[in-house]
Design a protein around this motif. Structure first.
Motif, short mmCIF file in Angstrom:
data_model
loop_
_atom_site.label_atom_id
_atom_site.label_comp_id
_atom_site.label_asym_id
_atom_site.label_seq_id
_atom_site.Cartn_x
_atom_site.Cartn_y
_atom_site.Cartn_z
N ASP A 85 0.84 -1.19 0.00
CA ASP A 85 0.00 0.00 0.00
C ASP A 85 0.88 1.25 0.00
O ASP A 85 1.81 1.36 0.80
CB ASP A 85 -0.91 0.00 1.24
CG ASP A 85 -1.90 1.14 1.21
OD1 ASP A 85 -2.14 1.69 0.12
OD2 ASP A 85 -2.43 1.47 2.28
N THR A 86 0.61 2.18 -0.93
CA THR A 86 1.44 3.38 -1.03
C THR A 86 0.82 4.59 -0.35
O THR A 86 1.42 5.65 -0.38
CB THR A 86 1.70 3.71 -2.51
OG1 THR A 86 0.44 3.92 -3.15
CG2 THR A 86 2.49 2.61 -3.18
N THR A 87 -0.36 4.44 0.21
CA THR A 87 -0.98 5.57 0.90
C THR A 87 -0.61 5.56 2.36
O THR A 87 -0.63 4.53 3.02
CB THR A 87 -2.52 5.52 0.75
OG1 THR A 87 -2.99 4.30 1.30
CG2 THR A 87 -2.92 5.62 -0.71
N ALA A 88 -0.24 6.71 2.86
CA ALA A 88 0.12 6.83 4.27
C ALA A 88 -1.15 7.07 5.07
O ALA A 88 -2.13 7.63 4.57
CB ALA A 88 1.10 7.98 4.48
N PRO A 89 -1.16 6.68 6.35
CA PRO A 89 -2.34 6.95 7.17
C PRO A 89 -2.58 8.46 7.24
O PRO A 89 -1.67 9.24 7.38
CB PRO A 89 -1.95 6.40 8.55
CG PRO A 89 -0.81 5.48 8.31
CD PRO A 89 -0.14 5.94 7.06
N GLY A 90 -3.82 8.84 7.10
CA GLY A 90 -4.18 10.26 7.17
C GLY A 90 -4.16 10.96 5.83
O GLY A 90 -4.45 12.14 5.75
#
Length: 93
Positions: A85-90
């Motif tokens: 997954d390349t999306t960071a939390p937030g």
């Protein structure tokens, strides 16, 4: 150089303006019809080669390797897929 040309053009201001236009037109015509056609084969701008060596084209001309599942293994075949997954939390994504 330009001042030398301007001083040696005859017939006052009108003649100098017309002479300047004629000299500029002659220089452009010389470049357009003589110099550029001579130099064109020496320049690499038209040497574009797009090939699909090693690829088999399917029903569509737009089939590329990695499109669709692999018929041998059933895997997606997308060799450029990122396995995490390349999306960071937030990020909201």
């Amino acid at each position: 150089m330009y001042s030398w040309i301007w001083r040696h053009l005859p017939f006052g201001l009108a003649g100098k303006l017309i002479g300047t236009l004629l000299l500029a037109t002659a220089a452009l015509a010389l470049l357009w019809f003589i110099v550029f056609p001579w130099a064109e084969p020496l320049l690499p701008f038209d040497d574009v080669q797009v090939t699909q060596d090693g690829y088999e084209t399917g029903d569509s001309d737009f089939d590329l390797p990695g499109d669709g599942p692999n018929p041998d293994t059933g895997e997606s075949g997308d060799e450029h897929a990122i396995p995490y997954d390349t999306t960071a939390p937030g990020d909201g994504g």
